[in-house]
Write a protein that holds these residues in place. Structure first.
Motif, PDB file in Angstrom:
ATOM      1  N   TRP A 129      -5.136   8.423  -4.439  1.00  0.00           N
ATOM      2  CA  TRP A 129      -6.502   8.211  -4.922  1.00  0.00           C
ATOM      3  C   TRP A 129      -7.002   6.812  -4.548  1.00  0.00           C
ATOM      4  CZ3 TRP A 129      -7.838   7.051 -10.699  1.00  0.00           C
ATOM      5  CH2 TRP A 129      -9.221   6.954 -10.848  1.00  0.00           C
ATOM      6  N   VAL A 130      -6.182   5.809  -4.825  1.00  0.00           N
ATOM      7  CA  VAL A 130      -6.571   4.434  -4.513  1.00  0.00           C
ATOM      8  C   VAL A 130      -6.768   4.256  -3.007  1.00  0.00           C
ATOM      9  CG1 VAL A 130      -5.775   2.042  -4.526  1.00  0.00           C
ATOM     10  CG2 VAL A 130      -5.513   3.442  -6.577  1.00  0.00           C
ATOM     11  N   ASN A 131      -5.901   4.856  -2.218  1.00  0.00           N
ATOM     12  CA  ASN A 131      -5.984   4.710  -0.763  1.00  0.00           C
ATOM     13  C   ASN A 131      -7.145   5.486  -0.153  1.00  0.00           C
ATOM     14  OD1 ASN A 131      -3.885   2.936  -0.149  1.00  0.00           O
ATOM     15  ND2 ASN A 131      -2.359   4.544  -0.233  1.00  0.00           N
ATOM     16  N   SER A 132      -7.656   6.482  -0.875  1.00  0.00           N
ATOM     17  CA  SER A 132      -8.713   7.328  -0.316  1.00  0.00           C
ATOM     18  C   SER A 132     -10.105   6.805  -0.629  1.00  0.00           C
ATOM     19  CB  SER A 132      -8.581   8.760  -0.857  1.00  0.00           C
ATOM     20  OG  SER A 132      -8.871   8.794  -2.245  1.00  0.00           O
ATOM     21  N   GLN A 133     -10.183   5.716  -1.346  1.00  0.00           N
ATOM     22  CA  GLN A 133     -11.477   5.194  -1.790  1.00  0.00           C
ATOM     23  C   GLN A 133     -11.768   3.830  -1.185  1.00  0.00           C
ATOM     24  OE1 GLN A 133     -13.714   6.676  -4.652  1.00  0.00           O
ATOM     25  NE2 GLN A 133     -12.820   8.175  -3.283  1.00  0.00           N
ATOM     26  N   ASN A 134     -13.037   3.586  -0.931  1.00  0.00           N
ATOM     27  CA  ASN A 134     -13.470   2.239  -0.612  1.00  0.00           C
ATOM     28  C   ASN A 134     -13.536   1.440  -1.904  1.00  0.00           C
ATOM     29  OD1 ASN A 134     -13.870   2.733   2.166  1.00  0.00           O
ATOM     30  ND2 ASN A 134     -15.811   3.735   1.710  1.00  0.00           N
ATOM     31  N   GLU A 159       5.275  -0.554 -10.495  1.00  0.00           N
ATOM     32  CA  GLU A 159       6.594  -0.777  -9.902  1.00  0.00           C
ATOM     33  C   GLU A 159       6.659  -0.216  -8.485  1.00  0.00           C
ATOM     34  OE1 GLU A 159       9.766   0.374 -12.498  1.00  0.00           O
ATOM     35  OE2 GLU A 159       9.025  -0.869 -14.154  1.00  0.00           O
ATOM     36  N   SER A 160       5.772   0.713  -8.183  1.00  0.00           N
ATOM     37  CA  SER A 160       5.713   1.264  -6.831  1.00  0.00           C
ATOM     38  C   SER A 160       4.967   0.326  -5.879  1.00  0.00           C
ATOM     39  CB  SER A 160       5.025   2.634  -6.843  1.00  0.00           C
ATOM     40  OG  SER A 160       4.827   3.115  -5.541  1.00  0.00           O
ATOM     41  N   ILE A 161       3.780  -0.133  -6.275  1.00  0.00           N
ATOM     42  CA  ILE A 161       2.973  -0.912  -5.333  1.00  0.00           C
ATOM     43  C   ILE A 161       3.436  -2.361  -5.209  1.00  0.00           C
ATOM     44  CG2 ILE A 161       0.944   0.543  -5.636  1.00  0.00           C
ATOM     45  CD1 ILE A 161      -0.287  -1.590  -7.372  1.00  0.00           C
ATOM     46  N   TRP A 162       4.135  -2.882  -6.216  1.00  0.00           N
ATOM     47  CA  TRP A 162       4.673  -4.241  -6.062  1.00  0.00           C
ATOM     48  C   TRP A 162       6.019  -4.219  -5.331  1.00  0.00           C
ATOM     49  CZ3 TRP A 162       0.888  -4.494  -9.918  1.00  0.00           C
ATOM     50  CH2 TRP A 162       0.062  -5.615  -9.844  1.00  0.00           C
ATOM     51  N   ARG A 163       6.508  -3.042  -5.046  1.00  0.00           N
ATOM     52  CA  ARG A 163       7.743  -2.891  -4.286  1.00  0.00           C
ATOM     53  C   ARG A 163       7.513  -3.184  -2.799  1.00  0.00           C
ATOM     54  NH1 ARG A 163      12.477   0.063  -6.017  1.00  0.00           N
ATOM     55  NH2 ARG A 163      11.499   0.817  -7.920  1.00  0.00           N
ATOM     56  N   PHE A 164       6.263  -3.039  -2.354  1.00  0.00           N
ATOM     57  CA  PHE A 164       5.956  -3.262  -0.942  1.00  0.00           C
ATOM     58  C   PHE A 164       6.249  -4.708  -0.556  1.00  0.00           C
ATOM     59  CE2 PHE A 164       2.455   0.142  -1.469  1.00  0.00           C
ATOM     60  CZ  PHE A 164       3.402   1.138  -1.349  1.00  0.00           C
ATOM     61  N   ARG A 165       6.687  -4.879   0.670  1.00  0.00           N
ATOM     62  CA  ARG A 165       7.011  -6.231   1.146  1.00  0.00           C
ATOM     63  C   ARG A 165       5.755  -7.098   1.188  1.00  0.00           C
ATOM     64  NH1 ARG A 165      10.660  -7.898   6.425  1.00  0.00           N
ATOM     65  NH2 ARG A 165      10.495 -10.158   6.142  1.00  0.00           N
ATOM     66  N   TYR A 166       4.631  -6.480   1.547  1.00  0.00           N
ATOM     67  CA  TYR A 166       3.373  -7.214   1.599  1.00  0.00           C
ATOM     68  C   TYR A 166       2.474  -6.742   0.467  1.00  0.00           C
ATOM     69  CZ  TYR A 166       5.220  -8.204   6.211  1.00  0.00           C
ATOM     70  OH  TYR A 166       6.045  -8.600   7.228  1.00  0.00           O
ATOM     71  N   ASP A 167       1.599  -7.617   0.008  1.00  0.00           N
ATOM     72  CA  ASP A 167       0.719  -7.298  -1.108  1.00  0.00           C
ATOM     73  C   ASP A 167      -0.138  -6.079  -0.806  1.00  0.00           C
ATOM     74  OD1 ASP A 167       1.659  -9.317  -2.615  1.00  0.00           O
ATOM     75  OD2 ASP A 167       0.031 -10.723  -2.187  1.00  0.00           O
ATOM     76  N   PHE A 168      -0.256  -5.223  -1.819  1.00  0.00           N
ATOM     77  CA  PHE A 168      -1.105  -4.047  -1.720  1.00  0.00           C
ATOM     78  C   PHE A 168      -2.489  -4.429  -2.242  1.00  0.00           C
ATOM     79  CE2 PHE A 168      -1.151   0.813  -2.726  1.00  0.00           C
ATOM     80  CZ  PHE A 168      -2.168   0.981  -1.803  1.00  0.00           C
ATOM     81  N   GLY A 169      -2.942  -5.597  -1.776  1.00  0.00           N
ATOM     82  CA  GLY A 169      -4.284  -6.107  -1.975  1.00  0.00           C
ATOM     83  C   GLY A 169      -4.977  -5.760  -3.270  1.00  0.00           C
ATOM     84  N   TRP A 170      -6.139  -5.119  -3.087  1.00  0.00           N
ATOM     85  CA  TRP A 170      -7.020  -4.885  -4.230  1.00  0.00           C
ATOM     86  C   TRP A 170      -6.437  -3.886  -5.214  1.00  0.00           C
ATOM     87  CZ3 TRP A 170     -10.089  -0.583  -5.732  1.00  0.00           C
ATOM     88  CH2 TRP A 170      -9.951   0.552  -4.934  1.00  0.00           C
ATOM     89  N   ALA A 171      -5.516  -3.007  -4.761  1.00  0.00           N
ATOM     90  CA  ALA A 171      -4.913  -2.048  -5.685  1.00  0.00           C
ATOM     91  C   ALA A 171      -4.100  -2.769  -6.753  1.00  0.00           C
ATOM     92  CB  ALA A 171      -4.036  -1.063  -4.922  1.00  0.00           C
ATOM     93  N   GLN A 172      -3.383  -3.825  -6.347  1.00  0.00           N
ATOM     94  CA  GLN A 172      -2.622  -4.611  -7.319  1.00  0.00           C
ATOM     95  C   GLN A 172      -3.563  -5.316  -8.295  1.00  0.00           C
ATOM     96  OE1 GLN A 172      -0.353  -7.047  -4.629  1.00  0.00           O
ATOM     97  NE2 GLN A 172       1.340  -5.590  -4.508  1.00  0.00           N
TER      98      GLN A 172
END
Length: 279
Positions: A129-134, A159-172
């Protein structure tokens, strides 16, 4: 009604955008008054007709496609090992443009909450959902407002999106703002209290990636020092040391949740609760 929409949506996904009346009949129970139901669906704004063929209006089509998406993902999840994110992306591919996909994912998230599906499925749908939206006001408002419906899913999403090596920008940022905003809600706070303590207790036995040196030459020494302080070789998982609870992790990204925990603590009135976790 849900069965009808799901059936029509499934046919739309595979074949056509519009239907002859005879094709729609198969999605209605045989026990209902067919003509009365068709009239109600038309006058109620669910169906639109050009006199020959019918189409489901977009807001209802999104609902039907969301039901199909959730049912398909749930069925595949129970039948074998696969990557949820890839499966959802594959299922969404033929489901219209970006705007429609965003609406489908939003409805799918709510349906997954309502059905209390596995947390992994809820997290994957939240990510889709987050990835499909502007970035925009609508998703910010709705994402925020749904958090009390399933705080555990939002915590798992963190815990999923902060697991990424790089910041998941605006979703975080979106998720952190939502957690902060609801941190005074009793139901949400009950979930946050043990979560914050757990996040602050994450330990990677090789420390932070930034301390490893250019070629990782300091990694082994750091691990040796941490293991020495713990007085034993530890494996990933929860453990107790000198009366304090910790969790050994092998993921560097999760260490960043300590900063998220501190941000949440700064907005919670009874901060004394977290003294053991901070010390």
């Amino acid at each position: 009604f849900r069965v009808f929409l799901a059936g029509v949506a499934q046919k739309y996904k595979i074949e056509h955008e519009t239907f002859y009346e005879s094709a729609l009949k198969q999605y209605l129970p045989v026990s209902v008054n067919y003509r009365q139901v068709m009239d109600e669906l038309s006058t109620g704004g669910v169906l639109a007709s050009d006199g020959i063929r019918y189409r489901v209006k977009e807001q209802y089509l999104a609902f039907g496609l969301a039901l199909v998406l959730v049912d398909s993902v749930n069925s595949k999840a129970s039948n074998g090992d696969f990557k949820l994110e890839d499966t959802i992306a594959e299922l969404l591919e033929p489901m219209g443009g970006m705007d429609l996909r965003g609406e489908i994912c939003e409805i799918a998230v709510l349906h997954a909450f309502e059905c209390n599906l596995e947390t992994d499925i809820k997290v994957a749908l939240l990510e889709a959902w987050v990835n499909s939206q502007n970035v925009g006001e609508k998703i910010e408002q709705n994402f925020h407002s749904y958090l009390p419906k399933d705080p555990d899913a939002y915590i798992a999403f963190a815990e999923s999106i902060w697991r990424f090596r790089y910041d998941f920008g605006w979703a975080q940022e979106l998720l952190l703002n939502s957690l902060v905003s609801w941190s005074s809600n009793p139901t949400v706070l009950t979930k946050l209290l043990p979560t914050i303590s757990r996040w602050l207790g994450f330990i990677n036995v090789t420390g932070f990636r930034i301390t490893h040196g250019v070629d990782g030459e300091k990694k082994a020494k750091i691990k040796e020092e941490i293991t020495s302080r713990l007085e034993s070789e530890v494996k990933p998982g929860a453990f107790n040391w000198l009366g304090y609870s910790f969790t050994i992790i092998d993921d560097y990204g999760l260490l960043r949740l300590g900063r998220v925990a501190l941000a949440l603590i700064s907005h919670i009135p009874k901060r004394r609760t977290f003294i053991p976790a901070i010390v």
